[in-house]
Design a protein around this motif. Structure first.
Motif, PDB file in Angstrom:
ATOM      1  N   LEU A  34      54.097  52.651  38.190  1.00 43.63           N
ATOM      2  CA  LEU A  34      53.999  52.693  39.649  1.00 43.63           C
ATOM      3  C   LEU A  34      55.254  52.121  40.307  1.00 43.63           C
ATOM      4  O   LEU A  34      55.754  52.675  41.289  1.00 43.63           O
ATOM      5  N   VAL A  35      55.756  51.019  39.757  1.00 50.30           N
ATOM      6  CA  VAL A  35      56.979  50.437  40.306  1.00 50.30           C
ATOM      7  C   VAL A  35      58.139  51.409  40.160  1.00 50.30           C
ATOM      8  O   VAL A  35      58.930  51.616  41.085  1.00 50.30           O
ATOM      9  N   GLU A  36      58.243  52.029  38.980  1.00 51.99           N
ATOM     10  CA  GLU A  36      59.320  53.001  38.759  1.00 51.99           C
ATOM     11  C   GLU A  36      59.186  54.208  39.676  1.00 51.99           C
ATOM     12  O   GLU A  36      60.177  54.786  40.123  1.00 51.99           O
ATOM     13  N   ASP A  43      52.315  46.023  46.809  1.00 52.77           N
ATOM     14  CA  ASP A  43      51.295  47.003  47.211  1.00 52.77           C
ATOM     15  C   ASP A  43      50.389  47.356  46.041  1.00 52.77           C
ATOM     16  O   ASP A  43      49.510  48.205  46.166  1.00 52.77           O
ATOM     17  N   ILE A  44      50.607  46.694  44.898  1.00 52.65           N
ATOM     18  CA  ILE A  44      49.834  46.972  43.696  1.00 52.65           C
ATOM     19  C   ILE A  44      48.986  45.750  43.366  1.00 52.65           C
ATOM     20  O   ILE A  44      49.479  44.627  43.378  1.00 52.65           O
ATOM     21  N   MET A  45      47.712  45.966  43.094  1.00 51.64           N
ATOM     22  CA  MET A  45      46.867  44.831  42.713  1.00 51.64           C
ATOM     23  C   MET A  45      45.869  45.272  41.650  1.00 51.64           C
ATOM     24  O   MET A  45      45.546  46.461  41.517  1.00 51.64           O
ATOM     25  N   VAL A  46      45.419  44.287  40.873  1.00 54.30           N
ATOM     26  CA  VAL A  46      44.446  44.528  39.811  1.00 54.30           C
ATOM     27  C   VAL A  46      43.178  43.747  40.125  1.00 54.30           C
ATOM     28  O   VAL A  46      43.225  42.525  40.299  1.00 54.30           O
ATOM     29  N   VAL A  47      42.065  44.452  40.235  1.00 58.52           N
ATOM     30  CA  VAL A  47      40.782  43.816  40.524  1.00 58.52           C
ATOM     31  C   VAL A  47      39.787  44.251  39.450  1.00 58.52           C
ATOM     32  O   VAL A  47      39.575  45.446  39.254  1.00 58.52           O
ATOM     33  N   GLY A  49      40.110  44.438  36.367  1.00 57.04           N
ATOM     34  CA  GLY A  49      40.726  45.296  35.370  1.00 57.04           C
ATOM     35  C   GLY A  49      41.116  46.669  35.853  1.00 57.04           C
ATOM     36  O   GLY A  49      41.588  47.494  35.068  1.00 57.04           O
ATOM     37  N   VAL A  50      40.935  46.941  37.154  1.00 50.81           N
ATOM     38  CA  VAL A  50      41.257  48.245  37.727  1.00 50.81           C
ATOM     39  C   VAL A  50      42.486  48.100  38.618  1.00 50.81           C
ATOM     40  O   VAL A  50      42.575  47.155  39.405  1.00 50.81           O
ATOM     41  N   VAL A  51      43.440  49.032  38.509  1.00 51.73           N
ATOM     42  CA  VAL A  51      44.678  48.969  39.277  1.00 51.73           C
ATOM     43  C   VAL A  51      44.541  49.803  40.545  1.00 51.73           C
ATOM     44  O   VAL A  51      44.092  50.948  40.508  1.00 51.73           O
ATOM     45  N   TYR A  52      44.946  49.193  41.687  1.00 56.67           N
ATOM     46  CA  TYR A  52      44.892  49.859  42.977  1.00 56.67           C
ATOM     47  C   TYR A  52      46.261  49.820  43.643  1.00 56.67           C
ATOM     48  O   TYR A  52      47.037  48.886  43.444  1.00 56.67           O
ATOM     49  N   VAL A  53      46.550  50.829  44.461  1.00 55.40           N
ATOM     50  CA  VAL A  53      47.683  50.781  45.374  1.00 55.40           C
ATOM     51  C   VAL A  53      47.119  50.932  46.778  1.00 55.40           C
ATOM     52  O   VAL A  53      46.079  51.561  46.988  1.00 55.40           O
ATOM     53  N   GLY A  54      47.810  50.337  47.748  1.00 54.65           N
ATOM     54  CA  GLY A  54      47.315  50.409  49.126  1.00 54.65           C
ATOM     55  C   GLY A  54      45.975  49.748  49.295  1.00 54.65           C
ATOM     56  O   GLY A  54      45.224  50.070  50.214  1.00 54.65           O
ATOM     57  N   ARG A  55      45.619  48.866  48.355  1.00 53.69           N
ATOM     58  CA  ARG A  55      44.396  48.046  48.400  1.00 53.69           C
ATOM     59  C   ARG A  55      43.120  48.807  48.089  1.00 53.69           C
ATOM     60  O   ARG A  55      42.106  48.195  47.778  1.00 53.69           O
ATOM     61  N   ALA A  57      43.194  52.423  46.649  1.00 54.73           N
ATOM     62  CA  ALA A  57      43.392  53.672  45.912  1.00 54.73           C
ATOM     63  C   ALA A  57      43.521  53.375  44.420  1.00 54.73           C
ATOM     64  O   ALA A  57      44.529  52.836  43.960  1.00 54.73           O
ATOM     65  N   HIS A  58      42.465  53.700  43.668  1.00 56.34           N
ATOM     66  CA  HIS A  58      42.455  53.478  42.228  1.00 56.34           C
ATOM     67  C   HIS A  58      43.415  54.470  41.563  1.00 56.34           C
ATOM     68  O   HIS A  58      43.395  55.663  41.856  1.00 56.34           O
ATOM     69  N   VAL A  59      44.259  53.979  40.642  1.00 53.06           N
ATOM     70  CA  VAL A  59      45.201  54.833  39.918  1.00 53.06           C
ATOM     71  C   VAL A  59      44.936  54.703  38.422  1.00 53.06           C
ATOM     72  O   VAL A  59      44.852  53.597  37.890  1.00 53.06           O
ATOM     73  N   THR A  60      44.784  55.830  37.742  1.00 57.48           N
ATOM     74  CA  THR A  60      44.589  55.820  36.300  1.00 57.48           C
ATOM     75  C   THR A  60      45.939  55.818  35.594  1.00 57.48           C
ATOM     76  O   THR A  60      46.976  56.135  36.189  1.00 57.48           O
ATOM     77  N   LEU A  61      45.913  55.493  34.312  1.00 53.63           N
ATOM     78  CA  LEU A  61      47.149  55.496  33.526  1.00 53.63           C
ATOM     79  C   LEU A  61      47.760  56.890  33.496  1.00 53.63           C
ATOM     80  O   LEU A  61      48.970  57.055  33.680  1.00 53.63           O
ATOM     81  N   GLN A  62      46.926  57.908  33.268  1.00 51.62           N
ATOM     82  CA  GLN A  62      47.443  59.272  33.219  1.00 51.62           C
ATOM     83  C   GLN A  62      48.057  59.686  34.549  1.00 51.62           C
ATOM     84  O   GLN A  62      49.119  60.318  34.599  1.00 51.62           O
ATOM     85  N   ALA A  63      47.409  59.295  35.644  1.00 51.79           N
ATOM     86  CA  ALA A  63      47.949  59.643  36.961  1.00 51.79           C
ATOM     87  C   ALA A  63      49.299  58.979  37.181  1.00 51.79           C
ATOM     88  O   ALA A  63      50.209  59.572  37.756  1.00 51.79           O
ATOM     89  N   SER A  64      49.445  57.733  36.714  1.00 54.88           N
ATOM     90  CA  SER A  64      50.727  57.038  36.898  1.00 54.88           C
ATOM     91  C   SER A  64      51.824  57.723  36.104  1.00 54.88           C
ATOM     92  O   SER A  64      52.978  57.782  36.535  1.00 54.88           O
ATOM     93  N   ARG A  65      51.472  58.244  34.930  1.00 52.00           N
ATOM     94  CA  ARG A  65      52.468  58.971  34.128  1.00 52.00           C
ATOM     95  C   ARG A  65      52.891  60.261  34.819  1.00 52.00           C
ATOM     96  O   ARG A  65      54.063  60.627  34.829  1.00 52.00           O
TER      97      ARG A  65
END
Length: 255
Positions: A34-36, A43-47, A49-55, A57-65
């Motif tokens: 996400l940073v790259e 703007d990235i947080m982990v709640v 064990g789940v990663v969100y952007v914009g507080r 929006a859940h992002v999966t590992l595949q989506a980040s790739r």
């Protein structure tokens, strides 16, 4: 024919505080992606064990790739939690007399040292014995046609690389490859396909965090390929011993 280039690791039990679970390792990669891709770190947080952007929006590992839209033929690079500290500027690699008795191992060491020094990094390598060393690595022999090493500790590189004497009947380039690879571990590089060694080896398998961390290096892609990195788990008889473009990106980022 593939040969495995082994690396010495400490068991997870001995490094309990440094052992990460599979979800934690995935989140490390996800956040790096996400940073790259351009998301601000704040703007990235982990709640839970789940990663969100914009507080929200859940992002999966595949989506980040997929956000990175990486092309084929790229490779990834991972590092350990510990790296070589800034107090270390000149690493002297000191071959034993037994090591020096194998002509191609000796030539391979010179070429491996030249690989690193050609990049103008903040750390340089020198063949010992010599003066001005701020850290030392012993180059010694082992049986077989592979190599082994370890990872940095206390800001210093791992103190030994072991190179198989069977490589003396292989090309100088292959000796260069294995020695450059083992020096890579000594300064903190994990196998680029540590999560699935089946990419360069057979059978497949994962090394896990190995108690030393597996942190994706920003600027390097997230798909390991055969021959795509000098830090792949296994090597081929045709390998040239030269860094790939992503190897160089990773080295410049860290050092």
């Amino acid at each position: 024919m593939l040969k495995r280039a082994a690396v010495l690791v400490v068991s997870c039990g001995a490094w309990l505080a440094g052992c990460g679970t599979a979800p934690e390792l995935e989140n490390d990669e996800l956040i790096s992606n996400l940073v790259e891709a351009g998301f601000p770190a704040d703007d990235i947080m982990v709640v839970d064990g789940v990663v969100y952007v914009g507080r929200d929006a859940h992002v999966t590992l595949q989506a980040s790739r997929e956000l990175l839209q990486r092309g084929e033929g790229s490779t990834e690079q991972y590092r350990t939690t510990n790296l070589v500290g800034t107090a270390v500027t000149k690493i002297c690699v000191n071959p034993t007399s037994g090591f020096n008795g194998y002509a191609r191992l000796s030539q391979g060491l010179d070429l491996a040292i030249a690989n690193y020094n050609a990049l103008g990094l903040r750390i340089t390598f020198a063949r010992g014995p010599t003066t001005g060393c701020t850290a030392n690595i012993t180059a010694q022999t082992m049986s077989g046609t592979g190599g082994s090493s370890g990872y940095p500790s206390g800001g210093r590189p791992y103190g030994t690389i072991n190179i198989g004497t069977g490589l003396n009947t292989s090309s100088v380039d292959l000796n260069e490859h294995v020695i450059t690879h083992e020096l890579g571990h000594a300064i903190g590089f994990r196998h680029s396909d540590f999560y699935n060694q089946g990419i360069s080896c057979s059978p497949p398998g994962s090394e896990g965090s190995a108690g030393v961390g597996a942190i994706l290096i920003p600027g390097t892609p997230a798909t390991a390929t055969v021959g795509g990195s000098l830090m792949n788990s296994c090597f081929r008889s045709t390998d040239t011993g030269e860094f790939t473009s992503s190897d160089i990106t990773a080295l410049n980022y860290l050092y």
